[in-house]
Motif scaffolding. Structure first.
Motif, PDB file in Angstrom:
ATOM      1  N   VAL A 139       0.864  -1.180   0.000  1.00 54.06           N
ATOM      2  CA  VAL A 139       0.000   0.000   0.000  1.00 54.06           C
ATOM      3  C   VAL A 139       0.903   1.234   0.000  1.00 54.06           C
ATOM      4  O   VAL A 139       1.805   1.349   0.831  1.00 54.06           O
ATOM      5  CB  VAL A 139      -0.909   0.032   1.253  1.00 54.06           C
ATOM      6  CG1 VAL A 139      -1.754   1.282   1.260  1.00 54.06           C
ATOM      7  CG2 VAL A 139      -1.786  -1.206   1.304  1.00 54.06           C
ATOM      8  N   VAL A 140       0.677   2.126  -0.965  1.00 59.27           N
ATOM      9  CA  VAL A 140       1.506   3.323  -1.073  1.00 59.27           C
ATOM     10  C   VAL A 140       0.597   4.551  -1.121  1.00 59.27           C
ATOM     11  O   VAL A 140      -0.346   4.590  -1.904  1.00 59.27           O
ATOM     12  CB  VAL A 140       2.391   3.281  -2.340  1.00 59.27           C
ATOM     13  CG1 VAL A 140       3.231   4.552  -2.447  1.00 59.27           C
ATOM     14  CG2 VAL A 140       3.293   2.051  -2.328  1.00 59.27           C
ATOM     15  N   VAL A 141       0.875   5.521  -0.261  1.00 62.50           N
ATOM     16  CA  VAL A 141       0.170   6.800  -0.295  1.00 62.50           C
ATOM     17  C   VAL A 141       1.210   7.858  -0.630  1.00 62.50           C
ATOM     18  O   VAL A 141       2.198   7.998   0.085  1.00 62.50           O
ATOM     19  CB  VAL A 141      -0.494   7.107   1.066  1.00 62.50           C
ATOM     20  CG1 VAL A 141      -0.911   8.572   1.140  1.00 62.50           C
ATOM     21  CG2 VAL A 141      -1.698   6.208   1.295  1.00 62.50           C
ATOM     22  N   ASP A 142       0.995   8.574  -1.735  1.00 65.65           N
ATOM     23  CA  ASP A 142       1.853   9.692  -2.077  1.00 65.65           C
ATOM     24  C   ASP A 142       3.332   9.272  -2.140  1.00 65.65           C
ATOM     25  O   ASP A 142       4.196   9.901  -1.533  1.00 65.65           O
ATOM     26  CB  ASP A 142       1.649  10.801  -1.036  1.00 65.65           C
ATOM     27  CG  ASP A 142       2.309  12.107  -1.457  1.00 65.65           C
ATOM     28  OD1 ASP A 142       2.583  12.271  -2.656  1.00 65.65           O
ATOM     29  OD2 ASP A 142       2.581  12.937  -0.568  1.00 65.65           O
ATOM     30  N   ALA A 178       3.816  -0.872   3.759  1.00 64.61           N
ATOM     31  CA  ALA A 178       3.053   0.371   3.642  1.00 64.61           C
ATOM     32  C   ALA A 178       4.026   1.539   3.579  1.00 64.61           C
ATOM     33  O   ALA A 178       4.900   1.668   4.430  1.00 64.61           O
ATOM     34  CB  ALA A 178       2.128   0.526   4.847  1.00 64.61           C
ATOM     35  N   ILE A 179       3.851   2.366   2.550  1.00 63.26           N
ATOM     36  CA  ILE A 179       4.795   3.461   2.313  1.00 63.26           C
ATOM     37  C   ILE A 179       4.027   4.758   2.139  1.00 63.26           C
ATOM     38  O   ILE A 179       3.044   4.801   1.394  1.00 63.26           O
ATOM     39  CB  ILE A 179       5.639   3.149   1.063  1.00 63.26           C
ATOM     40  CG1 ILE A 179       6.521   1.933   1.364  1.00 63.26           C
ATOM     41  CG2 ILE A 179       6.488   4.350   0.645  1.00 63.26           C
ATOM     42  CD1 ILE A 179       7.084   1.284   0.146  1.00 63.26           C
ATOM     43  N   ALA A 180       4.501   5.812   2.795  1.00 59.81           N
ATOM     44  CA  ALA A 180       3.846   7.114   2.660  1.00 59.81           C
ATOM     45  C   ALA A 180       4.870   8.209   2.419  1.00 59.81           C
ATOM     46  O   ALA A 180       5.823   8.358   3.191  1.00 59.81           O
ATOM     47  CB  ALA A 180       3.019   7.437   3.906  1.00 59.81           C
ATOM     48  N   GLY A 181       4.679   8.951   1.325  1.00 63.70           N
ATOM     49  CA  GLY A 181       5.367  10.222   1.148  1.00 63.70           C
ATOM     50  C   GLY A 181       6.819  10.169   0.733  1.00 63.70           C
ATOM     51  O   GLY A 181       7.529  11.139   0.941  1.00 63.70           O
ATOM     52  N   ILE A 182       7.297   9.061   0.150  1.00 66.18           N
ATOM     53  CA  ILE A 182       8.681   9.034  -0.332  1.00 66.18           C
ATOM     54  C   ILE A 182       8.665   8.708  -1.825  1.00 66.18           C
ATOM     55  O   ILE A 182       8.073   7.732  -2.251  1.00 66.18           O
ATOM     56  CB  ILE A 182       9.539   8.007   0.444  1.00 66.18           C
ATOM     57  CG1 ILE A 182       9.436   8.273   1.960  1.00 66.18           C
ATOM     58  CG2 ILE A 182      11.003   8.090   0.000  1.00 66.18           C
ATOM     59  CD1 ILE A 182      10.264   7.326   2.822  1.00 66.18           C
ATOM     60  N   ILE A 242      11.426   5.577  -3.970  1.00 68.13           N
ATOM     61  CA  ILE A 242      11.941   4.742  -2.879  1.00 68.13           C
ATOM     62  C   ILE A 242      12.341   3.368  -3.422  1.00 68.13           C
ATOM     63  O   ILE A 242      11.840   2.931  -4.468  1.00 68.13           O
ATOM     64  CB  ILE A 242      10.872   4.594  -1.766  1.00 68.13           C
ATOM     65  CG1 ILE A 242      11.508   4.133  -0.463  1.00 68.13           C
ATOM     66  CG2 ILE A 242       9.759   3.649  -2.199  1.00 68.13           C
ATOM     67  CD1 ILE A 242      10.552   4.177   0.718  1.00 68.13           C
ATOM     68  N   VAL A 266      12.533  -0.342  -1.634  1.00 62.32           N
ATOM     69  CA  VAL A 266      12.359  -1.184  -0.445  1.00 62.32           C
ATOM     70  C   VAL A 266      12.536  -2.630  -0.874  1.00 62.32           C
ATOM     71  O   VAL A 266      11.874  -3.078  -1.807  1.00 62.32           O
ATOM     72  CB  VAL A 266      10.956  -0.997   0.179  1.00 62.32           C
ATOM     73  CG1 VAL A 266      10.726  -2.006   1.313  1.00 62.32           C
ATOM     74  CG2 VAL A 266      10.779   0.421   0.689  1.00 62.32           C
ATOM     75  N   VAL A 288      16.120  -0.164   2.811  1.00 61.28           N
ATOM     76  CA  VAL A 288      15.328   1.003   2.428  1.00 61.28           C
ATOM     77  C   VAL A 288      16.281   2.070   1.924  1.00 61.28           C
ATOM     78  O   VAL A 288      17.179   2.510   2.652  1.00 61.28           O
ATOM     79  CB  VAL A 288      14.499   1.569   3.601  1.00 61.28           C
ATOM     80  CG1 VAL A 288      13.638   2.735   3.122  1.00 61.28           C
ATOM     81  CG2 VAL A 288      13.620   0.494   4.225  1.00 61.28           C
ATOM     82  N   THR A 289      16.103   2.476   0.662  1.00 61.07           N
ATOM     83  CA  THR A 289      16.910   3.569   0.123  1.00 61.07           C
ATOM     84  C   THR A 289      16.075   4.249  -0.970  1.00 61.07           C
ATOM     85  O   THR A 289      14.863   4.057  -1.020  1.00 61.07           O
ATOM     86  CB  THR A 289      18.283   3.051  -0.385  1.00 61.07           C
ATOM     87  OG1 THR A 289      19.072   4.160  -0.808  1.00 61.07           O
ATOM     88  CG2 THR A 289      18.143   2.061  -1.520  1.00 61.07           C
ATOM     89  N   THR A 290      16.734   5.077  -1.782  1.00 59.40           N
ATOM     90  CA  THR A 290      16.041   5.664  -2.923  1.00 59.40           C
ATOM     91  C   THR A 290      16.889   5.395  -4.161  1.00 59.40           C
ATOM     92  O   THR A 290      18.083   5.074  -4.055  1.00 59.40           O
ATOM     93  CB  THR A 290      15.876   7.187  -2.772  1.00 59.40           C
ATOM     94  OG1 THR A 290      17.178   7.776  -2.740  1.00 59.40           O
ATOM     95  CG2 THR A 290      15.107   7.548  -1.512  1.00 59.40           C
ATOM     96  N   ASN A 315      20.164   7.047  -4.305  1.00 56.74           N
ATOM     97  CA  ASN A 315      21.161   6.601  -3.326  1.00 56.74           C
ATOM     98  C   ASN A 315      21.544   5.131  -3.496  1.00 56.74           C
ATOM     99  O   ASN A 315      22.223   4.558  -2.632  1.00 56.74           O
ATOM    100  CB  ASN A 315      20.624   6.828  -1.909  1.00 56.74           C
ATOM    101  CG  ASN A 315      20.601   8.300  -1.541  1.00 56.74           C
ATOM    102  OD1 ASN A 315      21.638   8.879  -1.253  1.00 56.74           O
ATOM    103  ND2 ASN A 315      19.439   8.919  -1.616  1.00 56.74           N
TER     104      ASN A 315
END
Lengths: 370, 370
Positions: free
Chosen positions: A310-313, A327-331, A334, A336, A345-347, A350
């Motif tokens: 589940v991803v929000v924003d 569950a991920i919010a606001g990145i 990303i 994972v 966890v990175t982007t 990175n």
């Protein structure tokens, strides 16, 4: 003498841990054994399938670690036993490809080999095949050959090849001399390379007649060549185990780029065939994100069970190898990677830092997760 | 008549899921049962310990859901059985506090109650105690009373109370009239509130004589007051189960702010005592990050086994409730909550979005992780 393509043997060195793809890639199950980009095929299996139309299956060799032999055989049931070269420990690409070449030379003296990393991604198989055919013809003419990939962007993640004047090999009309290898450039330099049209990506594919390859190696690294030849002489005999155990661990660890390709380029005897196909060494999760497009249309790519995510924003790549809800919010962008014993966890920006994480984990209380 | 403080009863409504703290807080184990900020005490236990010096333990009541009764009793072994009020289902704070008040009124007609959320964090216990003592005195004088927290920053996460003129209650010299309650402001407004010195944070603590509270409720919501009184009349008798089962589920779900506090403020009968102590409702992971300082000096706070966590070029809060290695690269102010069946990844700035994630998970294939 048979046509060049009928004397062509594919060598697949299947080594390298792919530490920037941890915790997907592990020491026990490295990158090449995984379906890293999620297209339904492991990188090793895809490498095999790409080569099988170019040479009969009995002309495909795999060089890999003893620890991976079982899984390699499982993924490549067509691989014949005498074509699997097992390493007790990794000794880098000169030893791996050199030994395969030396073994082949004793079986088929006029064989032409091409080496293909087991963990790269390639698209447009027909254009790949066309480039390989031309590379094989150029190799048969006596030069060492590489395929350089036509860049599609100013990548700073790959090394480049500067192509020189056409070599005018009749059976390989697009072959050009390699003027130089250049390291991964800064972005401004990469842009200049792309604009010039003279630079190709170095994909690390090399082609040569086996006799020429062993001669070139004997010239640049006589001790290494002698060790390889000693093992090859014993290969398939009763002495194989003893000789290999004695000689292999002492071989110099050095990439074939330095022992064969660069010296050949310096002598003006290295040819490059431009390859007009998608290629990527899938070096980190930024590459995986780039290569694996969003699965749900809003910038989120799930590798695993999408109904657990589940991803929000947010956007990016989620690899879920557990049954957990992620569950991920606001990145944005990303990365994972969720596995039973380790979480990354990175982007995308990175993604190269994963190598540093791996180095730190090696020194931590939990090196067993590497 | 006994001194006011000797007639003081603490009521701890222990409800509310704390969905913005998922997956730490769960329906089965909500926020108040956890040591959310990692100071060695659950929020519920800390609430109890803060109140115990102000009233004998037999004057502390807890109102909680039947589902949490076992864990509440385990955390509060001193809680006497007649002081635990169990709800078959949550009916919001008016019903919870109102029922506790009505039950107490039948035992001790001149009791003064104060209500204290089970899931807030409070520091400086001596200053908290001083504010409570004054609030109890003010309540004994006949008004409804709240404690408003002196703001230390222009928070946009809390509601505010505008304090009016001093009420000149001899035993509660700092009591002021509440002019208005104001909703969570925008940042510019919050800055203005802070600069004015006239605004306090609404911490949701209310004090009243039980008779005054029930009168005020009967005036604003007669049906709700009647339902509460009907249950209180049956409480402790053979009819308790039947009456509660019949009446409780029909009670209006409404916060005591709307039924008692705001109407009292409108009548000019609500007092506020300024509280000069640290207070936080620990509403989201940004609050947890803020309240739990870095454990390793480089901006990383680990809640769990620190030797399982590796961070390169990143900072933030990592809650690891599994034995997995958690590796993070290149994200500032990250929030990672790693539990056996669910993983949350967000940042402090996005912590409020967890509520949205929870709403989406409710509609997903995996609502059981909530």
């Amino acid at each position: 003498m048979a046509d060049a393509i009928d004397r062509f043997y594919g060598v697949i060195p299947a080594g390298g841990v792919g530490s920037r793809l941890w915790p997907l890639s592990r020491a026990e199950a490295p990158k090449f054994l995984h379906d890293v980009v999620g297209n339904g095929s492991t990188l090793l299996r895809a490498t095999w399938d790409r080569l099988a139309p170019l040479c009969a299956e009995d002309r495909l060799l795999v060089v890999t670690g003893e620890a991976h032999a079982k899984e390699v055989r499982a993924q490549l049931p067509e691989l014949i036993e005498e074509n699997i070269v097992l390493e007790s420990e990794g000794r880098e690409s000169t030893a791996a490809i050199g030994l395969a070449a030396a073994i082949l030379q004793r079986r088929v003296p006029d064989a032409i080999i091409g080496s293909f990393a087991a963990d790269h991604l390639i698209g447009a198989t027909d254009r790949f095949a066309a480039a390989v055919r031309e590379a094989v013809e150029a190799a048969d003419a006596g030069v060492i050959v590489t395929i350089g990939i036509q860049p599609i962007e100013p990548s700073t993640a790959f090394g480049y090849i500067r192509a020189g004047k056409p070599l005018k090999i009749p059976a390989a009309p697009s072959a050009r001399k390699v003027d130089a290898f250049v390291e991964k450039p800064k972005e401004a330099t990469a842009r200049r390379y792309l604009a010039s049209g003279e630079y190709l990506w170095n994909a690390g594919m090399f082609f040569a007649r086996v006799d020429r390859l062993m001669e070139a190696l004997a010239e640049s690294n006589p001790a290494l060549a002698a060790g390889i030849n000693e093992i090859a002489d014993a290969w398939g005999t009763e002495q194989q185990a003893e000789v290999t155990a004695r000689v292999w661990p002492g071989l110099e660890k050095i990439a074939i780029d330095y022992t064969v390709a660069e010296p050949a380029a310096a002598r003006g005897e290295l040819a490059v065939i431009p390859g007009y196909f998608q290629w990527d060494d899938v070096g980190d999760f930024a590459a995986v994100s780039r290569l694996r497009k969003s699965t749900n249309g809003n910038g989120v790519t799930v590798h695993g069970d999408e109904s657990n995510v589940v991803v929000v924003d947010g956007s990016g790549l989620i690899v879920n190898h557990t049954d957990r809800v992620v569950a991920i919010a606001g990145i944005k962008d990303i990365v994972v990677v969720d596995t039973p014993d380790a979480l990354l966890v990175t982007t995308a920006a990175n993604a190269q830092k994963v190598k540093q994480l791996v180095a730190e984990i090696k020194e931590s209380r939990r090196p067993e997760v590497l």
